[in-house]
Design an enzyme around this catalytic site. Sequence first.
Site, short mmCIF file in Angstrom:
data_model
loop_
_atom_site.label_atom_id
_atom_site.label_comp_id
_atom_site.label_asym_id
_atom_site.label_seq_id
_atom_site.Cartn_x
_atom_site.Cartn_y
_atom_site.Cartn_z
CG HIS A 145 -0.36 -0.14 2.61
ND1 HIS A 145 -0.69 -0.75 3.63
CD2 HIS A 145 0.84 0.54 3.04
CE1 HIS A 145 0.16 -0.68 4.67
NE2 HIS A 145 0.99 0.21 4.37
CG HIS A 169 -0.36 3.83 7.80
ND1 HIS A 169 -1.42 3.24 7.09
CD2 HIS A 169 0.91 3.02 7.85
CE1 HIS A 169 -0.65 1.92 6.48
NE2 HIS A 169 0.58 2.02 6.95
CG HIS A 188 7.96 -1.85 4.56
ND1 HIS A 188 6.97 -2.82 4.83
CD2 HIS A 188 7.22 -0.58 4.76
CE1 HIS A 188 5.80 -2.38 4.96
NE2 HIS A 188 5.86 -1.27 5.30
CD GLU A 195 2.50 -1.90 6.98
OE1 GLU A 195 2.21 -0.65 6.89
OE2 GLU A 195 2.67 -2.29 5.23
C1 DHB Z 1 6.15 2.88 2.95
C2 DHB Z 1 5.45 1.78 2.85
C3 DHB Z 1 4.30 1.81 4.00
O1 DHB Z 1 3.81 0.54 4.22
C4 DHB Z 1 3.91 3.02 4.64
O2 DHB Z 1 2.66 2.99 5.23
C5 DHB Z 1 4.41 4.15 4.30
C6 DHB Z 1 5.56 4.17 3.47
C7 DHB Z 1 7.33 3.17 1.84
O3 DHB Z 1 7.77 2.18 1.55
O4 DHB Z 1 7.76 4.29 1.60
FE FE Z 2 2.20 0.79 5.66
#
Ligand code: DHB
Ligand code: FE
Length: 280
Positions: A12, A59, A193, A240
């Site tokens: 997302h 978020h 991530h 996530e």
């Molecule tokens: C990114 C990924 C995310 O899940 C998020 O909530 C905000 C930023 C990213 O990869 O930049």
């Molecule tokens: Fe996210």
Amino acid sequence: MARIIGGVTSSHIPAVGNAIANNQTQEPYWKRFFDGYKPAQAWLREKKPDVAIVVYNDHGLNFFLDKIPTFALGCADVYHNADEGWALNPVAPFKGDAQFSWHLAESLVNQEFDVCTCQDMKVDHGFVNPIRALYGTHEVWPVTTIPLAVNTVQHPVPTALRCYKLGQALRRAIESYPEDLGVVVFGTGGLSHQLQGERAGLIDVEFDLDCMDKIANDPQWMTRFSNAEIMRRAGTEGIETIMWLVMRGALQSNVKVIHKHYHAPISNTGAGVLVLENYS
Ligand code: DHB
Ligand code: FE
């Protein structure tokens, strides 16, 4: 009765919304990522689900750290989008189905999943960007949506096993609804991530590919990880990915893998698209 057609996964990342809005999807940086959605888009066009239950995390738009439910279900006939700080222009409101939502809430609570019911729920990039990547952007969205928010932001976060069991309860809830509806479940967020701290920028391709394979073919594998183990491998925001298990729990134990695509890095993330179909 309502029937579950299948499930789809999608990252997302906020930058996806801006890439779509700025017509950058065929630029070299984005092309391979967005091309990975084409078979999923075609599958959705062919199957035409009436309702998408979107498992996502908020978020900081609708919930903040002061009050954050572990699981929250949208029970409204409309959901409005707003930007919580990524310079994303809000998209058109999403049509909900409050009657179906209340059935789901009642069934989930009876199965001991005491969800927070939300008759007013703003949806952020976690909900909107997977839908845009899968359907394009519309003034009138081609599918009715029901948001199911999972806390992946403020610890304690539910376990992978708990999310899988929520999916199994969701399946029973959907399949006990008397209306003739085709339903798809979207598991969003992930894969690896980490956006902050010493390990910011972490991506673990091997773990991501294992997660994609196992979530499709052996979802119990992932339910054995603790959240600490998942975050060690996939980064703090990689947690996530537990939301994919809600989707997977809602499907049959054996499913058809229609499509699988992985791309990394995109923004700060390893991104996976899976299309899983139930046998009819
Ligand atoms: C990114 C990924 C995310 O899940 C998020 O909530 C905000 C930023 C990213 O990869 O930049
Ligand atoms: Fe996210």
